[in-house]
Design a protein around this motif. Sequence first.
Motif, PDB file in Angstrom:
ATOM      1  N   LEU A   7      66.803  70.822  55.309  1.00 51.39           N
ATOM      2  CA  LEU A   7      68.047  70.980  55.119  1.00 51.39           C
ATOM      3  C   LEU A   7      68.523  70.688  53.801  1.00 51.39           C
ATOM      4  CD1 LEU A   7      69.749  69.566  58.528  1.00 51.39           C
ATOM      5  CD2 LEU A   7      69.405  72.011  57.961  1.00 51.39           C
ATOM      6  N   ALA A   8      67.730  70.168  52.877  1.00 52.87           N
ATOM      7  CA  ALA A   8      68.107  70.067  51.629  1.00 52.87           C
ATOM      8  C   ALA A   8      68.352  71.391  50.795  1.00 52.87           C
ATOM      9  CB  ALA A   8      67.133  69.154  50.847  1.00 52.87           C
ATOM     10  N   ASP A   9      67.641  72.323  51.329  1.00 54.08           N
ATOM     11  CA  ASP A   9      67.816  73.760  50.990  1.00 54.08           C
ATOM     12  C   ASP A   9      68.454  74.440  52.160  1.00 54.08           C
ATOM     13  OD1 ASP A   9      67.805  75.633  49.404  1.00 54.08           O
ATOM     14  OD2 ASP A   9      65.707  76.302  49.613  1.00 54.08           O
ATOM     15  N   PRO A  10      69.655  74.416  52.513  1.00 60.34           N
ATOM     16  CA  PRO A  10      70.395  74.829  53.545  1.00 60.34           C
ATOM     17  C   PRO A  10      69.974  76.281  53.839  1.00 60.34           C
ATOM     18  CG  PRO A  10      71.843  73.694  52.447  1.00 60.34           C
ATOM     19  CD  PRO A  10      70.759  73.996  51.523  1.00 60.34           C
ATOM     20  N   PRO A  11      69.704  76.967  55.119  1.00 59.90           N
ATOM     21  CA  PRO A  11      69.595  78.295  55.581  1.00 59.90           C
ATOM     22  C   PRO A  11      70.751  79.337  55.062  1.00 59.90           C
ATOM     23  CG  PRO A  11      69.056  76.787  57.346  1.00 59.90           C
ATOM     24  CD  PRO A  11      69.969  76.148  56.233  1.00 59.90           C
ATOM     25  N   VAL A  12      70.309  80.513  54.595  1.00 56.69           N
ATOM     26  CA  VAL A  12      71.243  81.510  54.214  1.00 56.69           C
ATOM     27  C   VAL A  12      71.570  82.095  55.647  1.00 56.69           C
ATOM     28  CG1 VAL A  12      71.539  83.501  52.988  1.00 56.69           C
ATOM     29  CG2 VAL A  12      70.244  81.554  51.847  1.00 56.69           C
ATOM     30  N   VAL A  13      72.852  82.415  55.600  1.00 53.04           N
ATOM     31  CA  VAL A  13      73.392  82.941  56.676  1.00 53.04           C
ATOM     32  C   VAL A  13      74.284  84.405  56.071  1.00 53.04           C
ATOM     33  CG1 VAL A  13      74.859  82.996  58.696  1.00 53.04           C
ATOM     34  CG2 VAL A  13      73.771  80.848  58.059  1.00 53.04           C
ATOM     35  N   LEU A  14      73.911  85.322  56.592  1.00 51.81           N
ATOM     36  CA  LEU A  14      74.474  86.719  56.279  1.00 51.81           C
ATOM     37  C   LEU A  14      75.261  87.088  57.314  1.00 51.81           C
ATOM     38  CD1 LEU A  14      75.273  88.977  54.452  1.00 51.81           C
ATOM     39  CD2 LEU A  14      72.936  90.033  55.464  1.00 51.81           C
ATOM     40  N   ILE A  15      76.814  87.233  56.995  1.00 52.59           N
ATOM     41  CA  ILE A  15      77.647  87.837  58.093  1.00 52.59           C
ATOM     42  C   ILE A  15      77.928  89.060  57.801  1.00 52.59           C
ATOM     43  CG2 ILE A  15      79.806  87.162  59.273  1.00 52.59           C
ATOM     44  CD1 ILE A  15      79.459  84.246  58.798  1.00 52.59           C
ATOM     45  N   ARG A  16      77.879  90.007  58.465  1.00 53.79           N
ATOM     46  CA  ARG A  16      78.425  91.348  58.598  1.00 53.79           C
ATOM     47  C   ARG A  16      79.644  91.246  58.859  1.00 53.79           C
ATOM     48  NH1 ARG A  16      75.078  96.599  60.460  1.00 53.79           N
ATOM     49  NH2 ARG A  16      76.277  97.231  58.910  1.00 53.79           N
ATOM     50  N   GLY A  17      80.636  91.748  58.148  1.00 62.72           N
ATOM     51  CA  GLY A  17      82.157  91.602  58.379  1.00 62.72           C
ATOM     52  C   GLY A  17      82.733  90.446  57.722  1.00 62.72           C
ATOM     53  N   ALA A  18      84.003  90.790  57.490  1.00 62.38           N
ATOM     54  CA  ALA A  18      84.603  89.500  56.850  1.00 62.38           C
ATOM     55  C   ALA A  18      86.151  89.712  57.469  1.00 62.38           C
ATOM     56  CB  ALA A  18      84.726  89.349  55.525  1.00 62.38           C
ATOM     57  N   GLY A  19      86.499  90.174  58.475  1.00 61.07           N
ATOM     58  CA  GLY A  19      87.670  90.218  59.212  1.00 61.07           C
ATOM     59  C   GLY A  19      88.039  88.858  59.996  1.00 61.07           C
ATOM     60  N   GLU A  20      88.844  88.997  60.758  1.00 61.42           N
ATOM     61  CA  GLU A  20      89.442  87.624  61.506  1.00 61.42           C
ATOM     62  C   GLU A  20      88.534  86.803  62.131  1.00 61.42           C
ATOM     63  OE1 GLU A  20      92.835  86.044  64.635  1.00 61.42           O
ATOM     64  OE2 GLU A  20      92.597  88.067  64.226  1.00 61.42           O
ATOM     65  N   GLN A  21      87.731  87.605  63.099  1.00 59.81           N
ATOM     66  CA  GLN A  21      86.749  86.801  63.934  1.00 59.81           C
ATOM     67  C   GLN A  21      85.499  86.389  63.061  1.00 59.81           C
ATOM     68  OE1 GLN A  21      88.040  85.935  66.620  1.00 59.81           O
ATOM     69  NE2 GLN A  21      89.515  87.275  66.467  1.00 59.81           N
ATOM     70  N   ALA A  22      85.140  87.208  62.157  1.00 61.20           N
ATOM     71  CA  ALA A  22      83.985  87.084  61.425  1.00 61.20           C
ATOM     72  C   ALA A  22      84.182  85.702  60.455  1.00 61.20           C
ATOM     73  CB  ALA A  22      83.487  88.331  60.346  1.00 61.20           C
ATOM     74  N   SER A  23      85.614  85.941  59.906  1.00 59.37           N
ATOM     75  CA  SER A  23      85.991  84.653  59.005  1.00 59.37           C
ATOM     76  C   SER A  23      85.992  83.451  59.487  1.00 59.37           C
ATOM     77  CB  SER A  23      87.217  84.965  58.420  1.00 59.37           C
ATOM     78  OG  SER A  23      87.411  86.169  57.641  1.00 59.37           O
ATOM     79  N   GLY A  24      86.354  83.185  60.912  1.00 58.20           N
ATOM     80  CA  GLY A  24      86.177  82.150  61.745  1.00 58.20           C
ATOM     81  C   GLY A  24      84.900  81.603  61.861  1.00 58.20           C
ATOM     82  N   VAL A  25      84.050  82.498  61.931  1.00 56.60           N
ATOM     83  CA  VAL A  25      82.803  82.031  62.113  1.00 56.60           C
ATOM     84  C   VAL A  25      82.024  81.546  60.674  1.00 56.60           C
ATOM     85  CG1 VAL A  25      80.058  82.962  62.446  1.00 56.60           C
ATOM     86  CG2 VAL A  25      81.914  83.530  63.775  1.00 56.60           C
ATOM     87  N   GLY A  26      82.417  82.314  59.670  1.00 54.04           N
ATOM     88  CA  GLY A  26      81.801  82.004  58.067  1.00 54.04           C
ATOM     89  C   GLY A  26      82.515  80.548  57.926  1.00 54.04           C
ATOM     90  N   TRP A  27      83.702  80.060  57.946  1.00 50.10           N
ATOM     91  CA  TRP A  27      84.539  79.125  57.894  1.00 50.10           C
ATOM     92  C   TRP A  27      83.627  77.961  58.671  1.00 50.10           C
ATOM     93  CZ3 TRP A  27      86.898  75.178  60.914  1.00 50.10           C
ATOM     94  CH2 TRP A  27      87.679  74.554  60.017  1.00 50.10           C
ATOM     95  N   ALA A  28      83.320  78.036  59.769  1.00 55.09           N
ATOM     96  CA  ALA A  28      82.499  77.065  60.568  1.00 55.09           C
ATOM     97  C   ALA A  28      81.379  76.980  59.992  1.00 55.09           C
ATOM     98  CB  ALA A  28      82.405  77.365  62.088  1.00 55.09           C
ATOM     99  N   LEU A  29      80.431  77.830  59.507  1.00 58.89           N
ATOM    100  CA  LEU A  29      79.237  77.660  59.231  1.00 58.89           C
ATOM    101  C   LEU A  29      79.318  77.025  57.657  1.00 58.89           C
ATOM    102  CD1 LEU A  29      77.455  80.903  60.412  1.00 58.89           C
ATOM    103  CD2 LEU A  29      77.739  78.688  61.569  1.00 58.89           C
TER     104      LEU A  29
END
Length: 283
Positions: A7-29
Motif C-alpha cells: 500500500l506504500a505504492d497505492p493501486p492505480v484506479v482508472l475510472i471511465r467517465g467523469a460525470g456525476e456518479q463517476a465523480s462520486g466514485v473518484g472522490w471516495a477512492l
Amino acid sequence: MMTPGNLADPPVVLIRGAGEQASGVGWALHRAGFRVVMTEIAQPLMVRWPVCFGTAILEGSWEVEGIRGMHIESPQDCPRVWQQGGIPILVDPDLKHLPQIRPDILIDAIMAKRNLGTTIASAPLTIGMGPGFCAGKDVHRVLETNRGHNLGRLINSGYAEPNTGIPEAVLGYTKERVLYAPGAGIFEAKCRIGEEVRVGDILGLIQQGEQITPVQGNLGGVVRGLLRSGTVIIMNENNDARIKVGDIDPRFKEEYCWTVSDKARTLGTSVLLGIIEWMNGGR
C-alpha cells in the motif's frame, strides 16, 4: 493482485467517465488513498457539472468537495498530478492510453446503459456500473445503480437491474424533475444552477439555425443541474434521443447543488468495499 503489503505504492484506479456518479466514485477512492485517473469525452454532457470532475476538461481544473481534478494531455502527467494531491482527467473515451496507464483496477462509470468497450481483461479487477455489463463475462463485478433496496450491491454473476427510464422520486416527483432536449442544437442557459424557478419558467434555449426552442420547467424548485451555455446537443436520426438538459429539485435546498449526492456517495462506498475485498483475496 495487489495486497495490503504494498500500500506504500497505492493501486492505480482508472475510472471511465467523469460525470456525476463517476465523480462520486473518484472522490471516495481518492479520499481512501488510491491513485485515481479518470477519462472523459472532449465535450462532456454534464447537467450537474459543478460536482463533476469532468468539468476540468473545459476549465483546466475543477474542485469537487475539496478534491481537485486536473485536465492532462498525456498519461505521463499522472504522477505530477498525484503528487499535487489531485485527480488527473484525460480525454480518452476509447481507452487508447490503457497500455500506458496499466491500471490495477478499472471502473466503467460512463453510465451509458451499455458497454462501450470495457472487457474483463482491461485490468486485474474490473467493475461495471449499472446496466449493460455481465459480471463474470464483461467485467469481474457489476455494481447495482438502480435506486431501491439493492442500490450499491456488488454482483458477482449476471446483470444489474434494467434501466427503468424513470428518474428517482424526490418528494414524490419523478419525470417532472428532469428536462430533456426537444431537439438538436446549441444550448443557451437562461438561469443559473442554484436559482429558484417556478412552473413554466424558461431555463434555457436550444438554437438550430434560425429556429430557437425554449426549454421550460415543469416544477417549482431549485435548479440542481443545467447544461452549460454553448453545449452542442446531437440527436439520433429519428430525433427521439433523451438528452438530459436540466434537473429541478423541489426541496429548495441550494446547498445540494454543490455537493456530491447521496447516490454518488453510496456508489463510491460500494466500489471501495469491492476493491478492499479483492485486495484481501476475495472475488
